[in-house]
Design a protein around this motif. Structure first.
Motif, mmCIF file in Angstrom:
data_model
loop_
_atom_site.group_PDB
_atom_site.id
_atom_site.type_symbol
_atom_site.label_atom_id
_atom_site.label_comp_id
_atom_site.label_asym_id
_atom_site.label_seq_id
_atom_site.Cartn_x
_atom_site.Cartn_y
_atom_site.Cartn_z
ATOM 1 N N ASP A 92 -23.538 4.477 0.385
ATOM 2 C CA ASP A 92 -25.220 4.488 -0.508
ATOM 3 C C ASP A 92 -24.847 4.263 -1.801
ATOM 4 O O ASP A 92 -25.510 4.274 -2.380
ATOM 5 C CB ASP A 92 -25.555 6.141 -0.350
ATOM 6 C CG ASP A 92 -26.688 6.027 0.196
ATOM 7 O OD1 ASP A 92 -27.685 4.787 0.946
ATOM 8 O OD2 ASP A 92 -27.436 7.094 0.355
ATOM 9 N N ASN A 93 -24.415 3.249 -2.541
ATOM 10 C CA ASN A 93 -23.901 2.508 -3.217
ATOM 11 C C ASN A 93 -25.127 2.011 -3.876
ATOM 12 O O ASN A 93 -25.905 1.734 -5.452
ATOM 13 C CB ASN A 93 -23.230 1.797 -3.830
ATOM 14 C CG ASN A 93 -21.693 2.716 -4.629
ATOM 15 O OD1 ASN A 93 -21.632 3.652 -5.045
ATOM 16 N ND2 ASN A 93 -20.847 1.809 -4.132
ATOM 17 N N GLN A 94 -26.282 1.406 -3.395
ATOM 18 C CA GLN A 94 -27.418 0.695 -3.758
ATOM 19 C C GLN A 94 -28.345 1.624 -4.448
ATOM 20 O O GLN A 94 -29.134 1.257 -4.888
ATOM 21 C CB GLN A 94 -27.707 -0.004 -2.090
ATOM 22 C CG GLN A 94 -26.844 -1.831 -2.524
ATOM 23 C CD GLN A 94 -26.979 -2.592 -3.370
ATOM 24 O OE1 GLN A 94 -28.080 -2.600 -4.453
ATOM 25 N NE2 GLN A 94 -25.952 -3.298 -3.377
ATOM 26 N N THR A 95 -28.880 2.663 -3.458
ATOM 27 C CA THR A 95 -29.440 3.481 -3.469
ATOM 28 C C THR A 95 -29.402 4.487 -5.332
ATOM 29 O O THR A 95 -29.890 4.372 -5.076
ATOM 30 C CB THR A 95 -29.180 4.659 -2.306
ATOM 31 O OG1 THR A 95 -29.176 4.059 -1.040
ATOM 32 C CG2 THR A 95 -31.100 5.805 -2.504
ATOM 33 N N TRP A 96 -28.122 4.783 -5.056
ATOM 34 C CA TRP A 96 -27.729 4.995 -6.233
ATOM 35 C C TRP A 96 -27.671 4.022 -7.590
ATOM 36 O O TRP A 96 -28.243 4.476 -8.422
ATOM 37 C CB TRP A 96 -26.028 5.819 -6.043
ATOM 38 C CG TRP A 96 -25.943 6.841 -6.007
ATOM 39 C CD1 TRP A 96 -25.459 6.999 -4.506
ATOM 40 C CD2 TRP A 96 -26.263 8.402 -6.715
ATOM 41 N NE1 TRP A 96 -26.072 8.561 -4.604
ATOM 42 C CE2 TRP A 96 -25.868 9.201 -6.172
ATOM 43 C CE3 TRP A 96 -26.567 8.681 -7.690
ATOM 44 C CZ2 TRP A 96 -25.734 10.214 -5.766
ATOM 45 C CZ3 TRP A 96 -26.536 9.699 -8.275
ATOM 46 C CH2 TRP A 96 -26.083 11.149 -7.209
ATOM 47 N N TYR A 97 -28.091 3.260 -7.132
ATOM 48 C CA TYR A 97 -27.758 1.782 -7.715
ATOM 49 C C TYR A 97 -29.066 2.259 -8.369
ATOM 50 O O TYR A 97 -29.643 1.706 -9.442
ATOM 51 C CB TYR A 97 -27.842 0.451 -7.275
ATOM 52 C CG TYR A 97 -27.767 -0.581 -8.965
ATOM 53 C CD1 TYR A 97 -26.609 -1.057 -9.958
ATOM 54 C CD2 TYR A 97 -28.502 -1.080 -8.197
ATOM 55 C CE1 TYR A 97 -27.112 -2.008 -10.068
ATOM 56 C CE2 TYR A 97 -28.867 -2.632 -8.886
ATOM 57 C CZ TYR A 97 -28.316 -2.928 -10.330
ATOM 58 O OH TYR A 97 -28.745 -4.422 -10.727
ATOM 59 N N VAL A 146 -26.282 -0.866 -14.583
ATOM 60 C CA VAL A 146 -25.387 -0.122 -13.715
ATOM 61 C C VAL A 146 -24.746 -1.437 -13.034
ATOM 62 O O VAL A 146 -24.949 -1.878 -12.832
ATOM 63 C CB VAL A 146 -26.244 0.995 -13.509
ATOM 64 C CG1 VAL A 146 -25.394 1.141 -11.679
ATOM 65 C CG2 VAL A 146 -27.470 1.447 -14.093
ATOM 66 N N HIS A 147 -23.403 -0.714 -13.130
ATOM 67 C CA HIS A 147 -22.346 -1.422 -12.395
ATOM 68 C C HIS A 147 -21.321 -0.872 -11.347
ATOM 69 O O HIS A 147 -20.741 0.234 -11.682
ATOM 70 C CB HIS A 147 -21.186 -1.892 -13.580
ATOM 71 C CG HIS A 147 -20.983 -3.417 -14.446
ATOM 72 N ND1 HIS A 147 -21.592 -4.331 -14.677
ATOM 73 C CD2 HIS A 147 -21.397 -2.564 -16.114
ATOM 74 C CE1 HIS A 147 -22.151 -4.970 -16.192
ATOM 75 N NE2 HIS A 147 -21.933 -3.801 -16.452
ATOM 76 N N ILE A 148 -21.692 -1.820 -10.457
ATOM 77 C CA ILE A 148 -20.973 -0.857 -9.346
ATOM 78 C C ILE A 148 -19.264 -1.037 -8.805
ATOM 79 O O ILE A 148 -18.984 -2.643 -8.871
ATOM 80 C CB ILE A 148 -22.054 -1.170 -7.877
ATOM 81 C CG1 ILE A 148 -23.221 -0.910 -7.962
ATOM 82 C CG2 ILE A 148 -21.150 -0.834 -6.297
ATOM 83 C CD1 ILE A 148 -24.274 -1.479 -6.923
ATOM 84 N N VAL A 167 -19.975 7.333 -12.665
ATOM 85 C CA VAL A 167 -20.631 8.466 -12.254
ATOM 86 C C VAL A 167 -19.808 7.626 -11.088
ATOM 87 O O VAL A 167 -20.041 7.243 -10.587
ATOM 88 C CB VAL A 167 -22.130 7.985 -12.221
ATOM 89 C CG1 VAL A 167 -23.123 8.554 -10.848
ATOM 90 C CG2 VAL A 167 -22.926 8.348 -13.314
ATOM 91 N N VAL A 168 -19.062 9.100 -10.379
ATOM 92 C CA VAL A 168 -18.053 8.675 -9.689
ATOM 93 C C VAL A 168 -17.988 9.506 -8.662
ATOM 94 O O VAL A 168 -17.969 10.545 -8.976
ATOM 95 C CB VAL A 168 -16.457 7.868 -10.602
ATOM 96 C CG1 VAL A 168 -16.495 6.364 -11.195
ATOM 97 C CG2 VAL A 168 -16.291 9.113 -10.972
#
Ligand code: GLV
Length: 311
Positions: free
Chosen positions: A11-16, A28-30, A48-49
């Motif tokens: 869910d990286n996009q939601t977190w982004y 914010v850098h994925i 944030v990892v």
């Protein structure tokens, strides 16, 4: 200045979106989408990892804090090159509540024999079984940290007889609590269900092994919502095969995703769930992370702080 985000593919996009909304002034850098890490590295102030590659976090010279996207800390503990900045765990009450409900569901399933009734339905068989009262059905919770305590309290509030065990002394209302290896046998000897909530560390690797399993009553069930490495898989599979254990409900595994060759997938006495008993959702957790980033920005102490083990 920016935030590095790596939720290990979940869910990286939601977190982004959530982090960008919380901090409109920060980029914010994925992690796995950064094109030139050497150029971006100096901008990163917060990481944030979750399950981040070992050694990577030392590449950010301006890092001010590491915010974990989960309660477990074994990934960060395994990294020998962590910079000296606050490491903050994520203890999200919504996640903890979900884990308590997951365990309650499976304990009820075992106590009320729902699995038996599922099989009976396939055979069009109408037969009611007698069961004991919940207060005579014993559940032992191993590990009484934030998750274990909530799990134990939830079961106890629903009338089950609950025993707790932890490496260190703990106290919970209406729950007999034991500690240290000396008291482990006493804690598990009555367990109709054993629930693993232990943290993974050097002393809990394969903690649930054939010695421990043999101390459980014959026919007990195991629920694992912690980490797969705490279980000796061979010992568990042979205990299921020889009927020492009646069932295992496993939400976590030594290797995730669980490899398709694993015997667990097809084993008739095993329920596999994909590490979802307490999934972290941005909708609740981003506020906790954002509050901690703001605390660090304001020179305050974030919490709960994690103390990495001393080598
Ligand atoms: C998930 O497994 C967590 O540690 O929060």
């Amino acid at each position: 200045m920016s935030i590095l985000l790596n939720n290990n593919g979940y869910d990286n996009q939601t977190w982004y979106q959530a982090l960008t909304t919380a901090f409109p002034d920060k980029a914010v850098h994925i992690y796995d989408q950064i094109v030139n890490l050497d150029e971006t590295a100096h901008e990163i102030e917060y990481a944030v990892v979750w399950n981040h590659p070992n050694g990577d976090l030392q590449r950010y010279p301006n890092l001010k804090g590491i915010l974990l996207l989960g309660a477990g800390t074994e990934h960060i503990d395994a990294d020998d090159n962590i910079p000296h900045v606050p490491i903050v765990r994520l203890i999200d009450p919504e996640v903890i509540k979900d884990m308590g409900l997951y365990v309650l569901y499976w304990v009820m399933d075992q106590h009320r024999l729902y699995d038996t009734y599922r099989v009976q339905q396939q055979q069009a068989k109408w037969h009611r079984h007698n069961i004991c009262q919940p207060s005579a059905f014993n559940v032992t919770v191993l590990g009484l940290g934030a998750v274990g305590k909530a799990v134990a309290n939830g079961l106890s509030m629903n009338g089950f007889s609950v025993t707790g065990w932890d490496a260190y002394p703990q106290q919970l209302n209406n729950i007999a609590c034991f500690h240290s290896t000396d008291q482990l046998a006493t804690a598990v000897e009555q367990a109709d269900v054993l629930v693993n909530c232990l943290p993974l560390n050097a002393s809990t690797q394969h903690f649930i092994n054939s010695d421990l399993i043999e101390q459980l009553p014959v026919g007990a069930m195991l629920i694992n919502i912690s980490r797969g490495d705490i279980i000796d898989d061979d010992a568990l599979l042979s205990a299921l095969d020889n009927n020492q254990l009646s069932r295992a409900v496993l939400d976590t595994f030594s290797i995730e995703p669980l490899p398709s060759a694993s015997r667990y997938w097809q084993h008739p006495k095993v329920t596999v769930t994909p590490h979802m008993s307490g999934a972290t959702y941005a909708r609740s957790a981003v506020r906790l992370i954002a509050d901690n980033i703001r605390r660090i920005e304001n020179g305050e102490q974030p919490f709960p702080l994690h103390q990495p083990p001393t080598p």
